[in-house]
Design a protein around this motif. Structure first.
Motif, mmCIF file in Angstrom:
data_model
loop_
_atom_site.group_PDB
_atom_site.id
_atom_site.type_symbol
_atom_site.label_atom_id
_atom_site.label_comp_id
_atom_site.label_asym_id
_atom_site.label_seq_id
_atom_site.Cartn_x
_atom_site.Cartn_y
_atom_site.Cartn_z
ATOM 1 N N LYS A 57 0.817 -1.235 0.010
ATOM 2 C CA LYS A 57 -0.084 -0.049 -0.025
ATOM 3 C C LYS A 57 0.881 1.176 -0.220
ATOM 4 C CE LYS A 57 -4.225 -2.001 2.069
ATOM 5 N NZ LYS A 57 -5.212 -2.026 3.061
ATOM 6 N N LYS A 58 0.355 2.335 -0.390
ATOM 7 C CA LYS A 58 0.992 3.424 -0.279
ATOM 8 C C LYS A 58 0.221 4.617 0.805
ATOM 9 C CE LYS A 58 3.217 2.966 -4.339
ATOM 10 N NZ LYS A 58 4.756 3.076 -4.475
ATOM 11 N N ASP A 59 1.471 5.331 1.634
ATOM 12 C CA ASP A 59 0.742 6.272 2.366
ATOM 13 C C ASP A 59 0.452 7.505 1.771
ATOM 14 O OD1 ASP A 59 3.264 7.452 2.361
ATOM 15 O OD2 ASP A 59 3.992 6.698 4.095
ATOM 16 N N TYR A 65 4.350 0.396 1.887
ATOM 17 C CA TYR A 65 4.606 -0.398 3.007
ATOM 18 C C TYR A 65 3.574 -1.828 2.919
ATOM 19 C CZ TYR A 65 -0.196 1.411 4.602
ATOM 20 O OH TYR A 65 -1.594 1.776 4.281
ATOM 21 N N ASP A 67 0.773 -4.329 4.503
ATOM 22 C CA ASP A 67 -0.481 -4.353 5.341
ATOM 23 C C ASP A 67 -0.499 -5.517 5.654
ATOM 24 O OD1 ASP A 67 -2.615 -4.141 6.847
ATOM 25 O OD2 ASP A 67 -3.889 -3.455 5.181
ATOM 26 N N GLU A 305 -3.372 6.927 -0.393
ATOM 27 C CA GLU A 305 -4.187 7.091 0.642
ATOM 28 C C GLU A 305 -4.806 8.533 0.246
ATOM 29 O OE1 GLU A 305 -2.454 7.337 4.619
ATOM 30 O OE2 GLU A 305 -2.154 5.281 4.469
#
Length: 466
Positions: A57-59, A65, A67, A305
């Motif tokens: 995933k992308k912040d 990162y 999950d 996000e």
């Protein structure tokens, strides 16, 4: 052995929301919790590393990162371990599948089972894979049609597909289409290409191909079925006098892709890996990818996000002239190493996975085991509606016949099979800086036709109707 076969209509399946998955890289290990059963630890190699490491995933800052709450197979496997006492260790493998073949060739007992993320020959299935069940038993559990698509040797299955999914279609960013003035994928090839030009004119890459690797070119074989309007256009090359010429489905498909290249419809940059290529669609820097539905969960999950995951859609390819189609493929194929000391435990684990419709829906597939109620992922709903309204026809591929074997052997003799050279060589022959000069392309097509005909004649093979 039998090759992937397309499956019947999905009408009646329940549609649920998708918890998406991502990531096909890394070579990491993880072990489920729980004591070792009488059979000991089961070691599973998989190319779907997101299933045991968690989604990439992308912040908000664009950092990647993992999950762990979405490591669906690892989470489910912990339940299997609790129920059976059999510990499971996952080992990831990437695009270089030679590590699997090397372990199989020496019957290394450190490999028990693996997800099949590479092309294997009938001889390799016969030599290196343990029988999973009889064909008759598989037909009872999974149906005759799907069983016909699974690798078979002497009346036994040598690999098992525990689910099914839609094949080649368009995974696209709806916001990109909306910005170009479209609400959905146009139904005809002419309208589709007009849309691609408008997307390009807006400074956005229309289609991501990811040409830095060779495997994406394999999609042309499937799309040739759409172009030809039949289930076996690729193997029917055996019946085509000049199969790579645009008068025939495979040649027409290669020509179409190369024309798209000449028009600048593919990326003009080199994506270093497939993750970056997928990011282009999820971030709206590109419009779409033309792959099977396996890519959808990964692209959805890469939406940054603050973005809207529902902006990623999946639809059928346009009508290339013979009708609008969608492939329905067997999915989640596993094979067991004949050198494994835990063959029965591996079979037990496969049966466990096959009976988990919610898990299979989460990873973008549909359960096919006769004892469970199938659930369809939510991202199939758009195509599902088109199928039910008669706008899109599903293609059901025929099982492997001698035609398939003969075609592969002719391509292999001609040195065109490995790395999908039959598609890649002519595609790469066109210089985009001289997009009006097709002489190198035409020369390559002539060479391929001559080579194919030479070895077809030497082998004395032709297309046979069954």
């Amino acid at each position: 052995m039998r090759i992937p076969r397309r499956l019947p209509a999905l009408a009646g399946f329940v549609l649920i929301g998708l918890s998406a998955l991502a990531g096909l890289t890394a070579c990491n290990k993880t072990q489920s919790q729980g004591g070792q059963g009488a059979g000991g630890k089961l070691v599973i190699y998989t190319h779907q590393t997101q299933l045991f490491l968690g989604d990439e995933k992308k912040d908000a800052q664009g950092n990647t990162y993992r999950d762990p709450s979405t490591a669906w197979q690892k989470i489910l496997t912990e339940q299997f371990t609790k129920e059976t006492g059999i510990a499971v260790e996952f080992v990831g493998y990437g695009s270089d599948s030679n590590v699997i073949k090397q372990l199989l060739q020496v019957r290394d007992p450190g490999l028990d089972m693996f997800s099949v993320g590479m092309t294997l020959t009938n001889d390799e299935y016969a030599k290196y894979m343990a029988p999973i069940m009889s064909v008759a038993e598989a037909e009872t559990l999974y149906g005759k049609e799907l069983t016909a698509a699974m690798p078979q040797v002497e009346g036994t299955l040598r690999a098992l597909d525990i689910a099914k999914e839609y094949g080649e279609g368009l995974t696209y960013n709806e916001a990109v289409l909306n910005a170009a003035g479209y609400e959905a994928i146009p139904p005809s090839i002419g309208e589709f290409e007009v849309m691609l030009q408008k997307i390009k004119d807006a400074g956005i890459t229309p289609i991501v191909l990811h040409r830095v690797e060779n495997w994406p070119l394999s999609v042309l074989g499937s799309i040739s079925n759409y172009v030809g309007g039949r289930t076996d256009s690729f193997v029917k090359m055996l019946d085509d006098p000049e199969p790579f010429s645009e008068a025939y489905p495979v040649g027409k498909t290669i020509k179409m892709y190369t024309q798209w290249k000449a028009k600048g419809f593919f990326e003009q940059e080199v994506y270093p890996d497939f993750g970056v290529a997928m990011d282009a669609v999820s971030y709206g820097r590109a419009g779409m990818m033309l792959f099977g539905s396996w890519v959808i969960p990964q692209i959805i999950n890469r939406v940054p996000e603050g973005g809207r995951p529902e902006v990623i859609k999946f639809d059928a390819a346009p009508d290339f002239g013979k009708g609008r189609y969608i492939l329905v493929n067997p999915a989640q194929r596993y094979a067991i190493n004949a050198g494994s000391k835990h063959i029965e435990e591996a079979k037990q684990y496969l049966d466990f996975l096959a009976r988990q419709p919610e898990y299979l829906a989460k990873i973008g597939c549909i359960a096919i085991h006769k004892d469970v109620t199938p659930i369809a992922p939510g991202h199939f709903s758009l195509i599902q509606g088109r199928v039910e309204r008669g706008e899109v026809q599903q293609i059901i591929a025929a099982p492997l016949t001698q035609n398939s074997i003969d075609n592969d052997e002719v391509l292999k003799d001609a040195n065109l099979l490995a790395d999908n050279k039959w598609a890649g060589l002519p595609f790469d022959a066109l210089d985009i800086t001289k997009s009006e000069d097709w002489s190198a392309y035409n020369q390559q097509i002539t060479r391929e036709n001559e080579l194919y005909n030479q070895y077809r004649k030497e082998r004395g093979v032709s297309y046979k109707s069954y």
